[in-house]
Design an enzyme around this catalytic site. Structure first.
Site, PDB file in Angstrom:
ATOM      1  N   HIS A 223       0.971  -1.395   0.127  1.00 34.31           N
ATOM      2  CA  HIS A 223       0.081   0.048   0.054  1.00 34.31           C
ATOM      3  C   HIS A 223       0.766   1.105  -0.032  1.00 34.31           C
ATOM      4  O   HIS A 223       1.510   1.643   0.887  1.00 34.31           O
ATOM      5  CB  HIS A 223      -0.801  -0.017   1.187  1.00 34.31           C
ATOM      6  CG  HIS A 223      -1.883   1.409   1.177  1.00 34.31           C
ATOM      7  ND1 HIS A 223      -3.176   0.795   0.933  1.00 34.31           N
ATOM      8  CD2 HIS A 223      -1.748   2.460   1.522  1.00 34.31           C
ATOM      9  CE1 HIS A 223      -4.142   2.108   1.137  1.00 34.31           C
ATOM     10  NE2 HIS A 223      -3.275   2.981   1.551  1.00 34.31           N
ATOM     11  N   CYS A 256      -4.492   9.339   4.580  1.00 35.32           N
ATOM     12  CA  CYS A 256      -4.834   8.891   6.051  1.00 35.32           C
ATOM     13  C   CYS A 256      -5.035  10.162   6.975  1.00 35.32           C
ATOM     14  O   CYS A 256      -4.154  10.837   7.084  1.00 35.32           O
ATOM     15  CB  CYS A 256      -3.738   8.083   6.579  1.00 35.32           C
ATOM     16  SG  CYS A 256      -4.147   7.547   8.292  1.00 35.32           S
ATOM     17  N   ASN A 265      -2.992   8.556  -2.036  1.00 36.63           N
ATOM     18  CA  ASN A 265      -2.743   7.233  -2.302  1.00 36.63           C
ATOM     19  C   ASN A 265      -2.052   7.098  -3.747  1.00 36.63           C
ATOM     20  O   ASN A 265      -1.966   8.207  -4.706  1.00 36.63           O
ATOM     21  CB  ASN A 265      -3.762   6.385  -2.565  1.00 36.63           C
ATOM     22  CG  ASN A 265      -4.116   6.114  -0.983  1.00 36.63           C
ATOM     23  OD1 ASN A 265      -3.826   5.721  -0.115  1.00 36.63           O
ATOM     24  ND2 ASN A 265      -5.641   6.582  -0.705  1.00 36.63           N
TER      25      ASN A 265
END
Length: 316
Positions: A223, A256, A265
């Site tokens: 991720h 986040c 992201n």
């Protein structure tokens, strides 16, 4: 090594030393939209999910059953799951932070959940207001209960490569946290570069350490965040180590909200462009995906940050 090309697509240079196929785990509806300053209407979210699936994404994380006071952008989790067609042939995970979230998710009829833990103490406190050990214990119990209910479980491990409060994270700490998570029975573990500080050598070092500790590479995912422009390079590093699952968010939306300096992201379009160029099959229609992120950008009121999406949009 083979070469193919097509108008509007990258030159394909297949490398036999890399995986032939990877799975993209789309996190836009959950990890992307949770970071928005205002809530996106549930009908728009549902259409977003439908468009992602139509573009060929088979793993789409829908939402999180979390306290709406903590993440008001996802307060409509139950309604979203109700109106989305949960196709049995696809993965539609939802994130659950605790036993209450799992109960709600099971009542909604989901077939897969995602759980999370942190390598560092500071993020555990910032994210859930609990110690790292308490968060890990809760994750273990939720995983046990989910598996007992016949529901698949994916694990997220946060702060694998660096922490905004604590700085560099020792590989030994990552191995300990990942091993503990693996032992709870999660199907796979997504290694979170939560603040985007990883570099390729660091990524390869962590993956090698985890495999040496007994966690098979096919249980690992990456991720990546693109804070320092390293996300795609880090994906390539992980590919070299045999990783075949990568998290990404259409249009690069999200981050986040509980981690300082965590920017967007990795954009799914940028990832697909690179993988297409490497001759790696994803099953994703890049044109349809670009249309989807452009459509979403219109609803969010700002342009997509995906470089591939912007470049391809200019050709149309």
């Amino acid at each position: 090594m083979s070469l193919t090309t097509d108008l509007g697509l990258p030159m394909r240079v297949a490398d036999p030393d890399l995986p032939a196929r990877v799975r993209i785990y789309e996190v836009g509806p959950r990890d992307g939209l949770q970071a928005e300053p205002t809530a996106v209407p549930v009908e728009v979210k549902a259409e977003f999910v439908r468009r992602l699936i139509a573009a060929g994404l088979t793993s789409v994380e829908l939402t999180s059953f979390v306290n709406p006071r903590r993440v008001p952008q996802l307060a409509d989790a139950r309604e979203l799951v109700r109106i989305v067609d949960l196709d049995a042939g696809l993965r539609h995970p939802v994130l659950v932070p605790n036993a209450r979230g799992l109960d709600d998710a099971l009542a909604a009829g989901v077939s897969e959940v995602a759980v999370f833990s942190s390598v560092t103490e500071s993020f555990s406190q910032a994210n859930l207001g609990a110690t790292r050990l308490d968060v890990a214990a809760a994750q273990a119990q939720v995983t046990k209960d989910a598996l007992a209910a016949g529901v698949g479980v994916r694990g997220y491990l946060s702060m694998v490569f660096g922490d905004p409060w604590e700085g560099p994270v020792a590989v030994e700490e990552v191995v300990a946290a990942a091993t503990a998570m693996a032992e709870t029975g999660v199907g796979s573990i997504s290694l979170g570069d939560t603040i985007g500080v990883a570099t390729p050598g660091h990524v390869r070092n962590v993956i090698r350490a985890l495999v040496a500790a007994g966690i098979p590479v096919d249980r690992l995912a990456l991720h990546a965040h693109d804070t320092y422009g390293q996300a795609l390079t880090n994906v390539y590093a992980a590919l070299l180590e045999g990783v075949t699952e990568f998290d990404a968010s259409a249009g690069g939306v999200g981050g986040c909200p509980f981690a300082l300096s965590a920017t967007g992201n990795l954009a799914t379009e940028d990832l697909v462009w690179m993988l297409d160029g490497l001759g790696i099959d994803t099953g994703v229609d890049l044109s349809a995906l670009v249309e989807t992120s452009t459509w979403l950008a219109g609803h969010l009121g700002r342009p997509t940050v995906s470089r591939a999406a912007n470049a391809l949009a200019l050709k149309n």
